[in-house]
Design an enzyme around this catalytic site. Structure first.
Site, PDB file in Angstrom:
ATOM      1  N   GLU A 218       0.850  -1.018   0.147  1.00  0.00           N
ATOM      2  CA  GLU A 218       0.213   0.173  -0.277  1.00  0.00           C
ATOM      3  C   GLU A 218       0.462   1.405   0.289  1.00  0.00           C
ATOM      4  O   GLU A 218       0.233   2.343  -0.204  1.00  0.00           O
ATOM      5  CB  GLU A 218      -1.083  -0.464   0.501  1.00  0.00           C
ATOM      6  CG  GLU A 218      -1.989  -1.031   1.222  1.00  0.00           C
ATOM      7  CD  GLU A 218      -3.293  -1.481   2.470  1.00  0.00           C
ATOM      8  OE1 GLU A 218      -4.325  -1.324   2.357  1.00  0.00           O
ATOM      9  OE2 GLU A 218      -3.024  -0.822   3.144  1.00  0.00           O
TER      10      GLU A 218
ATOM     11  N   GLU B 172      -6.442  -6.681  -2.224  1.00  0.00           N
ATOM     12  CA  GLU B 172      -7.026  -7.485  -0.960  1.00  0.00           C
ATOM     13  C   GLU B 172      -7.880  -6.902  -0.715  1.00  0.00           C
ATOM     14  O   GLU B 172      -7.976  -5.382  -0.625  1.00  0.00           O
ATOM     15  CB  GLU B 172      -6.007  -6.851   0.274  1.00  0.00           C
ATOM     16  CG  GLU B 172      -5.053  -5.358   0.393  1.00  0.00           C
ATOM     17  CD  GLU B 172      -4.409  -5.406   1.259  1.00  0.00           C
ATOM     18  OE1 GLU B 172      -4.935  -5.257   2.009  1.00  0.00           O
ATOM     19  OE2 GLU B 172      -3.129  -5.449   1.701  1.00  0.00           O
TER      20      GLU B 172
END
Length: 882
Positions: free
Chosen positions: A495, A561
């Site tokens: 991320e 995800e």
């Protein structure tokens, strides 16, 4: 403060008195042949460093007596050794982890340990060198052998292999003592409840989740120890290391039939470790080819040698799971001096070519294997075990579970570790592509402002403190796994990109030099990889959703995800918490008790109560499995419904937990499966008929590479087993496509739950069948409890060979619904589960006249008379199979 001091005191007292002294064993080590290794995975002892009054030179040069030392787990961690010696109760159970001193409070000295290994060794053959190899130490270490320090500078970094020439220090045919002092990460980080605690664990080049995350409690020693294998190898003057194989498969291929030529190119590092010039032949043997490259190496020269390209005729290709065969091939590279092999490397590779592009239609990354577009279904993988009690067997079971879910990719998440080669071996064999993160996560590395973090966002983006160590670790680990055909692409971190100079060097220097054929993206939500079609980038969500949401919400086009619930079966729950803690199960709208919170329960909202009143832990788990199944089937079907239109792929967050967490898992820490696994398996079938619960239509999905002519049958049944409606359609479906076939009516005669059965036939053979439970009442499934009793007819055949049981369970019904039959395997004498068990299907629902065969496989040393296989069902008392 007093409580923490008392716990610390207990730990100190425990190390001095509450264990039995280990018995010493001076094992005689066998000198391995060239190209082989002798593992040093037994015979170790450990002791806290401040209890040892000798330095490393003195300790390793003195006669060893085991009094005061513990038997040690190597490979393993300090805490794993402590637990093996029963110093503390199992931290996975209840809130026992709070009884173990945390390194942040106890200090690094509490987990700084000596590990020693006494041994004898036979005579070293003339002209041979003996090498001591470490595949992973966390975090710093000094290494001594027979009074000499053998590492010229202190080892640092969790992800760095080390190899030392110990030939000059060996004492032949007498006692030797290897001594390793291991120091924890520094700083270890404050486990203050943040993701990665206060974030400072990321100042080290180590795994970031160990101070805790929202799915795990802190690992008290931060996994300090000799955590990966230790081995001895033998070579001549020239070493062969770090081979690199590239295969090219031009054009668009099919999984079957004759293949056009493919091409193979190999390089390898060759090192002259001696002070004299060495002359010989470097030899590569593979696919019926024998390539010879004469080389002359100057003293201490390290060279990368290249073999000429090989043309492979009609090659057997490697394909992802559900697409084609996972063909693997052997290669042997060795260096000969005057007809004697100096060193040798043998390994497997696959013939395949992976490419990718940013899809102009969706904005998501689209992957091609051997020229064919592959729709990606998969899951995020954290680590096999939170205390790094790793094994090839456990790796293999976990990867096999992913293959059994019809998944095609595992993402190895960045806050943990790059897994061991045995993990990638299993992925190679089962056709699971690997999305490989490096060691970074936005939580610790500065993606956003976070009040739990000790340092500013700007400072955290500079983590780790030693950039050169990070880059050296990447280089080493890339070389370790890059020949695995399963390895799909590299990602800098989770991320958020790594520090700017690290990210730039990875893009411009490291990967172009070491692995130029694979994609590298800076982070998991990089715009090079994915984008949200409504303007942003992101991943998630992570909580339970209404099943319709998965069909209607347009998520990120390749979502790395997105996750949901995943409570385990009741047997696992009883191994996680006390009976009293379990009796306080969560109820809709009520706060979870401390133990459920401690094990990170995610919560089901009001979805369990939709099935009836939750009165005890058994009912809680019973309803949870039905919700798990429906949640994840809808999850994967919703994504597949928009194949290539909205999405190129989806990775579940998560498929497993490395400890006893109560969220996001298809199988639990004990390796017992739950219904989530089989819901995903249904939704990920390469050839799949599904019910779109939003538009009320049957859809046909083909994510494989062949055309199919299929017959689709749909039936509706009442709870009593009466067939209320039926429709059939025959159709052709092209590869990588979705067809919308026909509408499904809501039956007028039913109040409450009814059943929809969908099946696929090809050439008269049923290839797929599954059942939906639907309701005429808004989100009310309580009438499932009114299903008439139905005990299916059963049959069991079970055979054992080489310690592995393989069997078939047959279920058959006549005129009623047999709902949600869960097969389980136990030790009849102890009542303990036998795990893991691999089932072809589970949580099976049968409509009238259905017959289904379920294969199962498990390893056990128990005699067949002690194996008990049972079925727990919604519509029958427990069935014991004979």
């Amino acid at each position: 403060m007093k409580r923490n001091f008392f716990i610390l005191l207990l730990g100190v007292i425990g190390f001095g008195s509450n264990w039995t002294a280990a018995s010493q064993t001076d094992e005689t080590l066998q000198i391995p042949a060239v190209g082989e290794q002798t593992l040093l995975n037994t015979g170790w002892y450990a002791r806290r460093a401040n209890e040892v009054r000798l330095d490393g030179n003195q300790l390793s040069n003195s006669p060893f007596h085991s009094e005061g030392w513990m038997k040690a787990r190597v490979p393993g961690t300090v805490l794993a050794t402590i637990l093996d010696n029963r110093m503390f109760p199992a931290p996975e159970f209840s809130m026992n982890n709070n009884l173990i001193p945390d390194i942040y409070e106890a200090g690094n000295g509490f987990y700084t340990f000596w590990f020693v290994r006494p041994f004898q060794i036979e005579t070293v053959p003339e002209g041979r060198q003996v090498w001591l190899n470490f595949r992973g130490i966390n975090y710093k270490a000094d290494i001594f052998l027979n009074g000499k320090r053998i590492n010229p500078s202190t080892h640092e970094g969790m992800f760095l292999r080390q190899s030392f020439d110990i030939t000059p220090y060996i004492r032949e045919n007498t006692a030797n003592l290897l001594a390793v002092i291991v120091f924890p990460p520094d700083p270890p980080g404050n486990p203050n409840g943040g993701q990665g605690g206060d974030g400072r664990i990321a100042k080290n080049v180590t795994m970031q989740f160990t101070p805790g995350w929202d799915w795990i409690q802190p690992v008290r020693d931060r996994n300090t120890g000799i955590w990966d294998e230790v081995s001895i190898t033998v070579t001549g003057a020239v070493k062969v290391r770090n081979p690199y194989v590239v295969t090219k498969v031009p054009g668009v291929r099919q999984p079957s039939g004759n293949q056009k030529d493919a091409f193979l190119w190999t390089t390898v590092e060759v090192e002259n470790t001696s002070s004299e010039t060495q002359k010989g032949n470097l030899v590569c043997e593979t696919a019926g080819n024998r390539l010879i490259l004469p080389l002359t190496l100057a003293p201490k020269e390290l060279r990368t040698a290249s073999f000429k390209e090989i043309t492979l005729k009609n090659p057997r290709l490697w394909w992802p799971n559900g697409i084609g065969e996972q063909a693997l091939h052997e290669m042997k590279i060795y260096f000969e001096i005057n007809g004697s092999v100096s060193d040798s490397q043998e390994f497997r590779y696959g013939i395949r070519e992976i490419t990718s592009l940013k899809s102009p239609d969706t904005g998501g990354r689209k992957f091609f294997v051997n020229g064919q577009p592959i729709y990606i279904t998969g899951g995020n993988y954290i680590a096999s075990d939170w205390l790094l009690r790793l094994s090839p067997e456990r790796y293999r079971a976990e990867v096999r579970f992913h293959a059994e879910m019809d998944m095609r990719m595992i993402r190895v998440w960045g806050g943990a570790l790059l897994e061991r080669p045995e993990f990638y071996d299993a992925c190679d064999e089962y056709g699971i592509l690997v999305f490989q993160d490096l060691w970074g996560s936005g939580d610790c590395n500065g993606a956003w402002n976070d009040q739990t973090k000790a340092d500013s966002r700007e400072r955290r983006w500079e983590y780790p403190d030693n950039h050169e160590l990070f880059l050296a670790s990447v280089e080493d680990q890339v070389k370790m796994i890059r020949n695995h055909p399963s390895l799909c692409f590299w990602c800098g971190g989770n991320e958020w990109p790594l520090a700017k100079d690290i990210d730039e060097k990875l893009h411009t220097e490291v990967f172009p030099r070491l692995d130029p054929e694979r994609l590298f993206v800076s982070y998991s939500t990089d715009t090079l990889f994915t984008r949200n079609t409504i303007g942003g980038v992101g991943d998630g969500p992570y909580g339970i959703q209404e099943p319709e949401w998965f069909f209607t919400f347009r998520s990120t086009p390749f979502n790395p995800e997105a996750g949901s619930v995943g409570s385990p079966e009741v047997e696992s729950m009883r191994e996680i918490m006390t009976a009293e803690e379990l009796s306080q199960f969560p109820r809709s709208g009520r706060t979870r008790n401390a133990a459920w919170q401690y094990h990170k329960d995610l919560g089901y909202g009001n979805q369990l109560e939709r099935y009836g009143e939750v009165t005890d832990i058994e009912t809680y788990c019973k309803y949870a499995q039905v919700v798990n199944y429906d949640q994840y089937r809808s999850f994967m079907e919703g994504w597949a419904s928009h194949l290539w239109e909205w999405y190129t792929g989806i990775l579940i967050w998560k498929t497993q937990n490395p400890w006893t967490a109560l969220r996001g898992q298809m199988y639990d820490w004990f390796l017992d499966v739950n219904a989530s696994l089989y819901g995903i398996k249904q939704g990920c079938e390469p050839l799949h008929a599904q019910y779109n619960i939003v538009n009320k239509q049957v859809e046909l999905v083909n994510t494989a590479l062949e055309n199919h002519k299929l017959n689709v049958n749909a039936r509706i049944y009442s709870r009593e087993g009466e067939k209320l409606w039926e429709k059939e359609a025959s159709t052709d479906i092209a590869p990588n496509s979705v067809l919308r076939l026909f509408d499904i009516p809501v039956p007028e005669k039913v109040e409450g739950v009814y059943f929809l059965r969908l099946s696929l036939e090809e050439e008269g053979r049923e290839v797929s069948r599954h059942i939906y439970w639907l309701t005429t009442r808004e989100k009310d499934y309580t009438t499932l409890t009114q299903l008439p009793a139905c005990k299916p007819e059963t049959n069991l055949s079970l055979q054992k060979q080489d310690g592995v049981y393989k069997g078939v369970v047959t279920l058959k019904t006549q005129d009623r619904i047999s709902f949600f039959n869960r097969i389980k395997v136990f030790d009849k004498n102890t009542g303990k589960r036998i795990l893991p068990v691999h089932y072809s299907e589970n949580y099976i629902t049968l409509t009238p006249g259905d017959k289904q065969e379920i294969s199962l496989e498990f390893a056990s040393s128990l005699p067949s008379g002690q194996i008990e296989i049972v079925i727990d069902s919604w519509t029958s008392e427990r069935i014991r199979l004979e």
